[in-house]
Write an enzyme that holds these catalytic residues in place. Structure first.
Site, PDB file in Angstrom:
ATOM      1  NE  ARG A  27     -26.626   7.009  18.851  1.00 54.07           N
ATOM      2  CZ  ARG A  27     -27.827   6.588  18.672  1.00 54.07           C
ATOM      3  NH1 ARG A  27     -27.841   5.335  18.553  1.00 54.07           N
ATOM      4  NH2 ARG A  27     -28.625   7.528  18.632  1.00 54.07           N
ATOM      5  CD1 TRP A  70     -19.974  11.346  11.671  1.00 58.16           C
ATOM      6  CD2 TRP A  70     -22.598  12.181  11.666  1.00 58.16           C
ATOM      7  NE1 TRP A  70     -20.902  11.154  10.797  1.00 58.16           N
ATOM      8  CE2 TRP A  70     -22.199  11.994  10.277  1.00 58.16           C
ATOM      9  CE3 TRP A  70     -23.286  13.123  12.123  1.00 58.16           C
ATOM     10  CZ2 TRP A  70     -22.325  12.330   8.653  1.00 58.16           C
ATOM     11  CZ3 TRP A  70     -24.120  12.950  11.200  1.00 58.16           C
ATOM     12  CH2 TRP A  70     -24.089  12.803   9.375  1.00 58.16           C
ATOM     13  N   GLY A  97     -29.117  14.648  17.613  1.00 60.83           N
ATOM     14  CA  GLY A  97     -29.962  15.575  17.122  1.00 60.83           C
ATOM     15  C   GLY A  97     -29.440  17.063  16.633  1.00 60.83           C
ATOM     16  CD  GLU A 475     -24.484  -4.269   1.777  1.00 59.17           C
ATOM     17  OE1 GLU A 475     -24.724  -3.281   1.537  1.00 59.17           O
ATOM     18  OE2 GLU A 475     -23.806  -4.609   2.713  1.00 59.17           O
ATOM     19  CE  LYS A 479     -20.863  -2.597   3.593  1.00 57.34           C
ATOM     20  NZ  LYS A 479     -22.489  -2.728   4.422  1.00 57.34           N
ATOM     21  CD  GLU A 482     -19.854   1.481   5.213  1.00 60.52           C
ATOM     22  OE1 GLU A 482     -20.759   1.839   5.512  1.00 60.52           O
ATOM     23  OE2 GLU A 482     -20.727  -0.214   4.729  1.00 60.52           O
ATOM     24  CG  HIS A 498     -25.894  -0.223 -22.168  1.00 61.04           C
ATOM     25  ND1 HIS A 498     -26.321  -0.101 -23.453  1.00 61.04           N
ATOM     26  CD2 HIS A 498     -26.776  -1.084 -22.001  1.00 61.04           C
ATOM     27  CE1 HIS A 498     -27.001  -1.339 -23.285  1.00 61.04           C
ATOM     28  NE2 HIS A 498     -27.243  -2.050 -22.224  1.00 61.04           N
ATOM     29  CE  LYS A 594     -24.375  -0.821  12.722  1.00 57.89           C
ATOM     30  NZ  LYS A 594     -24.117  -1.063  12.319  1.00 57.89           N
TER      31      LYS A 594
HETATM   32  C1  F6R Z   1     -23.869   0.688   5.471  1.00 58.53           C
HETATM   33  C2  F6R Z   1     -24.628   0.858   7.129  1.00 58.53           C
HETATM   34  C3  F6R Z   1     -25.634   2.164   5.334  1.00 58.53           C
HETATM   35  C4  F6R Z   1     -26.987   1.963   6.987  1.00 58.53           C
HETATM   36  C5  F6R Z   1     -27.748   2.718   6.745  1.00 58.53           C
HETATM   37  C6  F6R Z   1     -29.166   2.409   7.257  1.00 58.53           C
HETATM   38  O1  F6R Z   1     -22.613  -0.027   5.917  1.00 58.53           O
HETATM   39  O2  F6R Z   1     -24.194   0.575   7.488  1.00 58.53           O
HETATM   40  O3  F6R Z   1     -25.621   2.525   5.243  1.00 58.53           O
HETATM   41  O4  F6R Z   1     -27.078   0.854   6.489  1.00 58.53           O
HETATM   42  O5  F6R Z   1     -27.493   3.642   7.528  1.00 58.53           O
HETATM   43  O6  F6R Z   1     -28.934   2.313   8.482  1.00 58.53           O
HETATM   44  P1  F6R Z   1     -30.474   1.314   9.327  1.00 58.53           P
HETATM   45  O7  F6R Z   1     -30.509  -0.372   9.025  1.00 58.53           O
HETATM   46  O8  F6R Z   1     -30.348   1.362  10.348  1.00 58.53           O
HETATM   47  O9  F6R Z   1     -31.741   2.271   8.595  1.00 58.53           O
END
Ligand code: F6R
Length: 599
Positions: A27, A70, A97, A475, A479, A482, A498, A594
């Protein structure tokens, strides 16, 4: 978004708080800290991960709170790490938050309070100090919570007291009940090895957490919240011999898919039972589906859009959640808004869902997380049942989201008369074959690892796909970027000429989706265009045409409309091995977390 943990009980709080905190590092992990409740509070905090924090071997504390951060307000420094304390050092607070009115509150607290950080959080312990009379901590915290605007999950520990007071507003908090001990965390994996008997707090709740139980208050009234048994075992949140959670989760995809399908699919009759709870007449007269999601879930949404249009004959639009606007010219009553979110806590997606609800649309959540905010706010929920995903990069949840969307499309198609029994059976057959098809790709990991090593140092990586291959290309690029920090982009293959073609040089690797459902023959022409310009090329799937334009080709097992998600597994493995060869922090890539609970 950050991770919070807490413990009150009979055992030494230090190892429990630090190990539960380590379980929440997905997190956020730019600084960490712990407060231990003793006759005097002991606080340890610093920039860096929880494992880098200097802690004593043991303590006499029986209560403690912890935080892994974070950063949002204030850079990751020792001073900005949580817990934060009041002027006396007797009150410690951890927070997840954003407190939107922190500047105003700080000004109001004035020169009588000494602040030591740049964070929005620090106003909270100082405000509690103002209200604290040494009697009832819950009263003091409730009074402060009433003053806070924004999103927060907070946990408060005061020296000399064997209790934690926690409050939730738009940020998750869950309590784990034990025998003479109680746990608190932002998410269940934190303490699942200690307790699987949990209570999810809801927005507006303030809870007093003691070794023998929990009192929850809402609007000043004592209330009872349901207890839920967590179904998955503690091992599900451990690495199980893999070097990284991400690799474990890539390999878990066949199992995750079987869980998603169990009890829901009857391929013989073409029926799907998702226990949807939306009236049949409503689904039959539905005019539009709007999908809202972020990141990988958005890519699953783009895939779902094509499946729903094809199988259920309904107009579908997919929206990046942070950009969502209901839009004009629609009948909200005939619009179903589907929020796809692994965590169920993504602030952008929740905000989109709320604005859809406010417009009068019906809402459906597709999520992995039982008890998450989205499940409480959407009218209906369908779970993807992928099990806990700890690696920051989403992998198994992507394929489980697509599988769940396929079931939804078949169910809707049947209800709307758009899909015959035989057509439905054929799609469900592909779905049932998906775990096996993915396993065949996983079995070729060594080959894709060799390709990853050969090309890891390329200047840029482009992913191409058409139709169902397009979201997969996006995607694949997400991947890779990131976790490896390389320049990677996904394109609709036809768009290349284009503009993006100007980026193609002989130092670029182009990876393309050439499966069924992705118009592979047309994409192969685009591969020829990059081959001519000297780029190296890898193809996933088989297209009729001049295969010599591909330097490497990987076959994709037959999976009908789901073939592109099978190709995606090669791309996941490619991204993983490029990142691994560069020694990246694969499970905790820089600057990411996450679950993104801020807008
Ligand atoms: C990429 C990734 C993020 C999540 C995004 C949405 O690997 O994990 O792009 O997909 O932050 O998260 P959720 O699905 O939890 O709403």
């Amino acid at each position: 978004m950050c991770g919070i943990t807490g413990y009150v009980g009979d055992s030494d709080a230090l190892p429990i708080v630090s190990s539960t905190l380590a379980n929440l590092e997905y997190r956020g992990y730019d600084s960490a800290g712990v407060a231990l409740g003793n006759s005097e509070l002991e606080i340890y905090k610093a920039e860096g991960k929880i494992g880098e924090l200097t802690l004593p071997d043991s303590s006499t504390a029986r209560s403690g709170i912890g935080h892994t951060r974070w950063s949002t307000h204030g850079p990751p420094t020792d001073e900005n790490a949580h817990p934060h304390t009041d002027c006396t050092g007797e009150i410690a607070v951890v927070h997840n938050g954003i407190i939107e009115n922190h500047a105003e509150l700080r000004a109001e607290l004035g020169a009588e309070h000494t602040f030591t950080s740049d964070t929005d959080t620090e106003v909270v312990p100082h405000l509690i100090e103002e209200h604290w009379d040494g009697e009832d901590l819950l009263d003091a915290v409730s009074a402060v919570v009433d003053r806070l605007a924004g999103s927060f999950a907070i946990a408060v520990l005061v020296e000399g007291r064997n209790e934690i007071v926690a409050a939730r507003q738009d940020s998750p908090l869950v309590i784990g009940h034990g025998d003479g001990e109680t746990f608190l965390a932002s998410d269940v994996p934190a303490f699942v090895e200690h307790s699987r008997d949990v209570t999810f707090l809801e927005d507006g709740d303030v809870a007093r957490i003691e070794p023998d139980g929990v009192e929850i208050y809402h609007d000043g009234e004592r209330i009872e919240r349901e207890r839920t048994a967590v179904e998955w075992e503690a091992e599900a949140a451990e690495k199980g011999g893999y070097e990284h959670f991400m690799l474990k989760e890539i390999h878990e995809q066949p199992r995750a898919l079987r869980q998603a399908l169990t009890g829901r699919v009857d391929a013989l009759s073409g029926d799907v039972d998702l226990d949807l709870g939306l009236p049949e007449e409503y689904l039959q007269s539905l005019e539009e589906i709007q999908i809202v999601a972020a990141g990988t879930s958005y890519h699953a949404g783009l895939y779902a859009e094509q499946l729903l249009e094809e199988l259920a004959d309904v107009r579908v639009t997919t929206h990046v959640a942070s950009e969502y606007d209901v839009g004009g010219g629609r009948d909200p009553w005939q619009t179903l808004v589907v929020a796809i979110t692994q965590s169920g806590e993504t602030a952008d997606t929740l905000e989109a869902l709320r604005s859809a609800k406010a417009s009068g649309a019906r809402t459906l959540a597709v999520t992995n997380t039982v008890g998450s905010t989205v499940t409480r706010e959407a009218d209906e929920t369908v779970y993807i049942h992928a099990g806990p995903e700890i690696g920051v990069a989403a992998t198994k949840t992507f394929v489980s989201q697509v599988a769940t969307a396929t079931m939804l499309a078949v169910a809707l198609g049947r209800t709307r008369g758009a899909l015959s029994r035989d057509e439905a059976s054929a799609v469900l057959d592909s779905l049932r074959g998906l775990p096996g098809a993915i396993q065949q790709v996983l079995d070729r990991e060594a080959e894709i690892e060799a390709i990853a090593q050969e090309y890891a140092d390329r200047e840029a990586f482009f992913f191409l796909g058409r139709r169902l291959g397009h979201p997969v290309a996006l995607e694949g690029a997400l991947k890779l970027k990131e976790i490896s920090y390389d320049h990677a982009e996904g394109f609709a293959a036809g768009e290349l000429k284009h503009g993006p073609l100007a980026l193609v040089t002989d130092d670029v690797l182009v990876l393309s989706v050439l499966t069924q459902g992705s118009n592979p023959e047309a994409t192969l022409h685009n591969v020829a265009e990059v081959d001519t310009r000297g780029a190296a090329t890898v193809g996933f799937g088989e297209a009729k045409g001049d295969g010599s334009v591909l330097d490497h080709s990987f076959s994709v097992p037959e999976a009908g409309l789901l073939e592109p998600v099978v190709a995606n597994v090669y791309m996941q493995l490619f991204a993983y091995h490029v990142a691994r060869s560069k020694g990246r922090a694969i499970d905790k890539p820089r600057n990411l977390a996450k679950s993104v609970t801020v807008q």
